[in-house]
Design a protein around this motif. Structure first.
Motif, PDB file in Angstrom:
ATOM      1  N   MET A  41      11.733  11.435  -7.192  1.00 24.75           N
ATOM      2  CA  MET A  41      12.134  10.826  -8.469  1.00 24.75           C
ATOM      3  C   MET A  41      11.111   9.784  -8.910  1.00 24.75           C
ATOM      4  O   MET A  41      10.761   9.703 -10.087  1.00 24.75           O
ATOM      5  N   PHE A  42      10.638   8.978  -7.965  1.00 23.37           N
ATOM      6  CA  PHE A  42       9.678   7.921  -8.294  1.00 23.37           C
ATOM      7  C   PHE A  42       8.321   8.514  -8.668  1.00 23.37           C
ATOM      8  O   PHE A  42       7.689   8.088  -9.631  1.00 23.37           O
ATOM      9  N   ARG A  43       7.904   9.503  -7.920  1.00 26.77           N
ATOM     10  CA  ARG A  43       6.593  10.115  -8.149  1.00 26.77           C
ATOM     11  C   ARG A  43       6.500  10.721  -9.548  1.00 26.77           C
ATOM     12  O   ARG A  43       5.473  10.588 -10.214  1.00 26.77           O
ATOM     13  N   THR A  44       7.575  11.377 -10.011  1.00 31.16           N
ATOM     14  CA  THR A  44       7.536  12.058 -11.308  1.00 31.16           C
ATOM     15  C   THR A  44       7.344  11.104 -12.480  1.00 31.16           C
ATOM     16  O   THR A  44       6.875  11.516 -13.531  1.00 31.16           O
ATOM     17  N   ILE A  45       7.691   9.847 -12.319  1.00 32.66           N
ATOM     18  CA  ILE A  45       7.577   8.887 -13.414  1.00 32.66           C
ATOM     19  C   ILE A  45       6.454   7.869 -13.193  1.00 32.66           C
ATOM     20  O   ILE A  45       6.199   7.011 -14.026  1.00 32.66           O
ATOM     21  N   GLY A  46       5.767   7.963 -12.058  1.00 33.77           N
ATOM     22  CA  GLY A  46       4.632   7.084 -11.806  1.00 33.77           C
ATOM     23  C   GLY A  46       4.959   5.776 -11.118  1.00 33.77           C
ATOM     24  O   GLY A  46       4.172   4.831 -11.167  1.00 33.77           O
ATOM     25  N   ILE A  47       6.109   5.713 -10.445  1.00 33.06           N
ATOM     26  CA  ILE A  47       6.454   4.540  -9.639  1.00 33.06           C
ATOM     27  C   ILE A  47       5.832   4.732  -8.261  1.00 33.06           C
ATOM     28  O   ILE A  47       5.972   5.796  -7.654  1.00 33.06           O
ATOM     29  N   THR A  48       5.155   3.695  -7.776  1.00 38.24           N
ATOM     30  CA  THR A  48       4.558   3.762  -6.446  1.00 38.24           C
ATOM     31  C   THR A  48       5.396   2.957  -5.463  1.00 38.24           C
ATOM     32  O   THR A  48       6.279   2.203  -5.862  1.00 38.24           O
ATOM     33  N   TRP A  49       5.105   3.096  -4.190  1.00 35.73           N
ATOM     34  CA  TRP A  49       5.780   2.324  -3.154  1.00 35.73           C
ATOM     35  C   TRP A  49       4.786   2.069  -2.031  1.00 35.73           C
ATOM     36  O   TRP A  49       3.817   2.802  -1.855  1.00 35.73           O
ATOM     37  N   SER A  50       5.022   1.000  -1.317  1.00 40.13           N
ATOM     38  CA  SER A  50       4.138   0.644  -0.210  1.00 40.13           C
ATOM     39  C   SER A  50       4.934  -0.117   0.837  1.00 40.13           C
ATOM     40  O   SER A  50       6.022  -0.609   0.555  1.00 40.13           O
ATOM     41  N   SER A  51       4.369  -0.175   2.039  1.00 38.15           N
ATOM     42  CA  SER A  51       4.995  -0.951   3.110  1.00 38.15           C
ATOM     43  C   SER A  51       3.898  -1.576   3.947  1.00 38.15           C
ATOM     44  O   SER A  51       2.810  -1.008   4.078  1.00 38.15           O
ATOM     45  N   SER A  52       4.192  -2.723   4.503  1.00 34.69           N
ATOM     46  CA  SER A  52       3.188  -3.386   5.334  1.00 34.69           C
ATOM     47  C   SER A  52       2.873  -2.558   6.571  1.00 34.69           C
ATOM     48  O   SER A  52       1.773  -2.624   7.111  1.00 34.69           O
ATOM     49  N   GLY A  53       3.819  -1.733   7.014  1.00 36.60           N
ATOM     50  CA  GLY A  53       3.603  -0.900   8.188  1.00 36.60           C
ATOM     51  C   GLY A  53       3.125   0.505   7.870  1.00 36.60           C
ATOM     52  O   GLY A  53       2.863   1.297   8.767  1.00 36.60           O
ATOM     53  N   GLY A  54       3.040   0.840   6.569  1.00 37.46           N
ATOM     54  CA  GLY A  54       2.596   2.172   6.186  1.00 37.46           C
ATOM     55  C   GLY A  54       3.542   3.266   6.661  1.00 37.46           C
ATOM     56  O   GLY A  54       3.112   4.334   7.069  1.00 37.46           O
TER      57      GLY A  54
END
Length: 165
Positions: A41-54
């Motif tokens: 869902m996030f990818r289709t609208i261009g929302i990214t995500w990240s984590s300090s641990g990857g």
């Protein structure tokens, strides 16, 4: 069936997604989604995500997980992206390490977003300031009732609903 239970069930059928009055101990059904569904869902609208641990392990506080996220929360992120036009990067989801409670990260109601000028301006100019949270974080309420708290390094957002999706 008790009258209260019947009325609650009727309210959920007649007005899905609408707020139902009740006590703080009442449990209401929410639709939970998987990490994979949320990232799609996030990818289709261009929302990214990240984590300090990857990583995306829900049981590791350095990861960013969307496992057991409420569907309305994911839709709320999409609504914020569409309405603001801002770059959104999610830095916190349903992983351990956040404050507990009914309307918590763990229970799928909250997301954390990295701060940027666009997001901060949009929130402060579009939503009403409602005062400081118990920990001192300034809070803003959207027209749909969702709460945006400025925690200094990021926005902590409580989604009661999808924000008008």
């Amino acid at each position: 069936m008790k009258v209260r239970s019947a009325l609650t069930a009727l309210a959920l059928v007649v007005a899905p997604g609408a707020a139902v009055l009740g006590t703080a101990t009442d449990a209401f059904a929410v639709t939970k989604i998987s990490h994979s569904t949320a990232t799609g869902m996030f990818r289709t609208i261009g929302i990214t995500w990240s984590s300090s641990g990857g990583c995306s392990n829900r049981y590791n506080s350095t990861c960013t997980s969307f496992e057991q996220l409420n569907l309305a929360t994911a839709q709320g992120a999409q609504t914020l992206k569409r309405a603001s036009g801002c770059a959104l990067n999610i830095t916190g989801g349903t992983e351990v390490g956040h404050a507990s409670g009914t309307y918590s990260h763990w229970n799928g109601y909250k997301l954390d977003y990295g701060k940027n000028t666009c997001v901060t301006s949009y929130i402060k100019n579009s939503f009403g300031y409602i005062g400081l949270r118990g920990d001192g974080a300034p809070q803003y309420r959207s027209g749909s009732g969702n709460i945006y708290a400025d925690e200094g390094s990021h926005w902590d957002v409580l989604y009661y609903n999808c924000g008008g999706c």
